[in-house]
Design a protein around this motif. Structure first.
Motif, PDB file in Angstrom:
ATOM      1  N   UNK A  49     128.267  33.838 112.294  1.00  0.00           N
ATOM      2  CA  UNK A  49     129.345  34.803 112.487  1.00  0.00           C
ATOM      3  C   UNK A  49     130.458  34.418 111.526  1.00  0.00           C
ATOM      4  N   UNK A  50     130.607  35.231 110.477  1.00  0.00           N
ATOM      5  CA  UNK A  50     131.591  34.940 109.428  1.00  0.00           C
ATOM      6  C   UNK A  50     132.452  36.168 109.168  1.00  0.00           C
ATOM      7  N   UNK A  51     133.727  35.962 109.190  1.00  0.00           N
ATOM      8  CA  UNK A  51     134.671  37.042 108.873  1.00  0.00           C
ATOM      9  C   UNK A  51     134.386  38.316 109.660  1.00  0.00           C
ATOM     10  N   UNK A  52     134.041  38.147 110.923  1.00  0.00           N
ATOM     11  CA  UNK A  52     133.802  39.295 111.789  1.00  0.00           C
ATOM     12  C   UNK A  52     132.431  39.939 111.620  1.00  0.00           C
ATOM     13  N   UNK A  53     131.550  39.305 110.845  1.00  0.00           N
ATOM     14  CA  UNK A  53     130.218  39.865 110.600  1.00  0.00           C
ATOM     15  C   UNK A  53     129.127  38.880 110.996  1.00  0.00           C
ATOM     16  N   UNK A  54     127.994  39.417 111.435  1.00  0.00           N
ATOM     17  CA  UNK A  54     126.816  38.605 111.699  1.00  0.00           C
ATOM     18  C   UNK A  54     125.951  38.655 110.451  1.00  0.00           C
ATOM     19  N   UNK A  55     125.710  37.482 109.858  1.00  0.00           N
ATOM     20  CA  UNK A  55     124.911  37.414 108.635  1.00  0.00           C
ATOM     21  C   UNK A  55     123.807  36.386 108.805  1.00  0.00           C
ATOM     22  N   UNK A  56     122.701  36.691 108.197  1.00  0.00           N
ATOM     23  CA  UNK A  56     121.565  35.778 108.226  1.00  0.00           C
ATOM     24  C   UNK A  56     121.805  34.678 107.200  1.00  0.00           C
ATOM     25  N   UNK A  57     121.576  33.427 107.605  1.00  0.00           N
ATOM     26  CA  UNK A  57     121.714  32.286 106.716  1.00  0.00           C
ATOM     27  C   UNK A  57     120.332  31.888 106.228  1.00  0.00           C
ATOM     28  N   UNK A  58     120.073  32.089 104.947  1.00  0.00           N
ATOM     29  CA  UNK A  58     118.789  31.712 104.365  1.00  0.00           C
ATOM     30  C   UNK A  58     118.554  30.215 104.518  1.00  0.00           C
ATOM     31  N   UNK A  59     119.611  29.443 104.346  1.00  0.00           N
ATOM     32  CA  UNK A  59     119.500  27.988 104.479  1.00  0.00           C
ATOM     33  C   UNK A  59     119.081  27.603 105.898  1.00  0.00           C
ATOM     34  N   UNK A  60     119.712  28.221 106.890  1.00  0.00           N
ATOM     35  CA  UNK A  60     119.371  27.905 108.284  1.00  0.00           C
ATOM     36  C   UNK A  60     117.995  28.449 108.649  1.00  0.00           C
ATOM     37  N   UNK A  61     117.629  29.587 108.097  1.00  0.00           N
ATOM     38  CA  UNK A  61     116.298  30.133 108.346  1.00  0.00           C
ATOM     39  C   UNK A  61     115.230  29.195 107.784  1.00  0.00           C
ATOM     40  N   UNK A  62     115.465  28.662 106.602  1.00  0.00           N
ATOM     41  CA  UNK A  62     114.528  27.726 105.982  1.00  0.00           C
ATOM     42  C   UNK A  62     114.438  26.436 106.801  1.00  0.00           C
ATOM     43  N   UNK A  63     115.579  25.929 107.240  1.00  0.00           N
ATOM     44  CA  UNK A  63     115.604  24.710 108.045  1.00  0.00           C
ATOM     45  C   UNK A  63     114.858  24.910 109.366  1.00  0.00           C
ATOM     46  N   UNK A  64     115.080  26.053 109.997  1.00  0.00           N
ATOM     47  CA  UNK A  64     114.403  26.363 111.256  1.00  0.00           C
ATOM     48  C   UNK A  64     112.901  26.516 111.043  1.00  0.00           C
ATOM     49  N   UNK A  65     112.508  27.166 109.960  1.00  0.00           N
ATOM     50  CA  UNK A  65     111.085  27.348 109.646  1.00  0.00           C
ATOM     51  C   UNK A  65     110.420  25.993 109.373  1.00  0.00           C
ATOM     52  N   UNK A  66     111.120  25.106 108.689  1.00  0.00           N
ATOM     53  CA  UNK A  66     110.574  23.766 108.426  1.00  0.00           C
ATOM     54  C   UNK A  66     110.379  23.001 109.732  1.00  0.00           C
ATOM     55  N   UNK A  67     111.369  23.059 110.601  1.00  0.00           N
ATOM     56  CA  UNK A  67     111.270  22.364 111.887  1.00  0.00           C
ATOM     57  C   UNK A  67     110.100  22.913 112.703  1.00  0.00           C
ATOM     58  N   UNK A  68     109.960  24.215 112.710  1.00  0.00           N
ATOM     59  CA  UNK A  68     108.864  24.860 113.446  1.00  0.00           C
ATOM     60  C   UNK A  68     107.504  24.497 112.854  1.00  0.00           C
ATOM     61  N   UNK A  69     107.397  24.482 111.536  1.00  0.00           N
ATOM     62  CA  UNK A  69     106.132  24.149 110.871  1.00  0.00           C
ATOM     63  C   UNK A  69     105.757  22.691 111.137  1.00  0.00           C
ATOM     64  N   UNK A  70     106.729  21.796 111.093  1.00  0.00           N
ATOM     65  CA  UNK A  70     106.441  20.384 111.364  1.00  0.00           C
ATOM     66  C   UNK A  70     105.969  20.192 112.800  1.00  0.00           C
ATOM     67  N   UNK A  71     106.565  20.908 113.717  1.00  0.00           N
ATOM     68  CA  UNK A  71     106.135  20.804 115.118  1.00  0.00           C
ATOM     69  C   UNK A  71     104.705  21.322 115.259  1.00  0.00           C
ATOM     70  N   UNK A  72     104.403  22.444 114.612  1.00  0.00           N
ATOM     71  CA  UNK A  72     103.047  23.006 114.659  1.00  0.00           C
ATOM     72  C   UNK A  72     102.049  22.019 114.053  1.00  0.00           C
ATOM     73  N   UNK A  73     102.392  21.439 112.907  1.00  0.00           N
ATOM     74  CA  UNK A  73     101.505  20.475 112.257  1.00  0.00           C
ATOM     75  C   UNK A  73     101.328  19.222 113.106  1.00  0.00           C
ATOM     76  N   UNK A  74     102.389  18.772 113.751  1.00  0.00           N
ATOM     77  CA  UNK A  74     102.299  17.601 114.627  1.00  0.00           C
ATOM     78  C   UNK A  74     101.356  17.871 115.797  1.00  0.00           C
ATOM     79  N   UNK A  75     101.475  19.040 116.395  1.00  0.00           N
ATOM     80  CA  UNK A  75     100.565  19.409 117.492  1.00  0.00           C
ATOM     81  C   UNK A  75      99.128  19.499 117.007  1.00  0.00           C
ATOM     82  N   UNK A  76      98.937  20.056 115.825  1.00  0.00           N
ATOM     83  CA  UNK A  76      97.590  20.158 115.255  1.00  0.00           C
ATOM     84  C   UNK A  76      97.035  18.769 114.956  1.00  0.00           C
ATOM     85  N   UNK A  77      97.884  17.882 114.459  1.00  0.00           N
ATOM     86  CA  UNK A  77      97.487  16.499 114.189  1.00  0.00           C
ATOM     87  C   UNK A  77      96.985  15.851 115.475  1.00  0.00           C
TER      88      UNK A  77
END
Length: 181
Positions: A49-77
């Motif tokens: 939430x920046x300057x009264x607007x909701x914007x998607x953060x590519x950086x945070x989306x990438x970080x979240x996707x990495x965390x999710x992928x690592x968890x999936x890979x750990x479970x698969x391991x």
């Protein structure tokens, strides 16, 4: 314009959203109909939430996707570790389970053999897709244990030394999504 209620952390990252108030700290905002938060994303942490607007953060989306992928890979391991491995016993290649029960049984049998309580054990293995019972002496059971250890280390290495570093190095969602076991 539609209105939603959001809650943000001290950095402006959205930590929750709903169509009605849901916490003491949530507040109402107007958003465009086309805003991505309304269309399919149930991960508020990738929005800010920046300057009264909701914007998607590519950086945070990438970080979240990495965390999710690592968890999936750990479970698969973990699933792979608990799977099957091959060992040749007296010229025949058998598959042995490495699930928790098999690990416990193998350790117990090896301890009993090491203390001279028993000299052999009946073991369930798999041969040509069928369960078979075989008799193993201490040397053979040690061979199975060594193969189980090698199997486990190989799987852990694949996760820790190969796949996890690829996830860490990924710079796009496409690169992350392309990483598979």
């Amino acid at each position: 314009m539609p209105k939603i209620h959001i809650e943000v952390d001290e950095n402006g990252t959205i930590i929750g959203f709903a169509s009605s108030p849901f916490s003491e700290d949530s507040f109402e905002v107007e958003i465009e109909n086309e805003n991505e938060i309304l269309h399919g994303s149930h991960r508020p942490e990738i929005f800010e939430y920046k300057n009264g607007n909701i914007v998607k953060s590519t950086e945070k989306e990438l970080k979240t996707a990495k965390r999710s992928k690592k968890k999936w890979l750990s479970n698969r391991c973990e699933r792979e570790i608990l799977g099957y491995f091959n060992v040749e016993i007296d010229g025949t290649v058998y598959q042995f389970s490495n699930d928790e029960k098999a690990q416990n049984n193998r350790n117990t049998d090896l301890m009993l053999m090491d203390r001279g309580v028993t000299t052999q054990t009946e073991w369930t293995a798999h041969y040509n897709g069928e369960d078979v019972r075989i008799t193993l002496n201490q040397t053979q059971l040690l061979q199975v244990a060594a193969a189980a250890n090698s199997h486990t280390k190989k799987i852990i290495s694949r996760f820790r030394d190969e796949l996890k570093p690829k996830v860490d190095a990924a710079e796009t969602l496409e690169e992350i999504n392309a990483i598979d076991w």
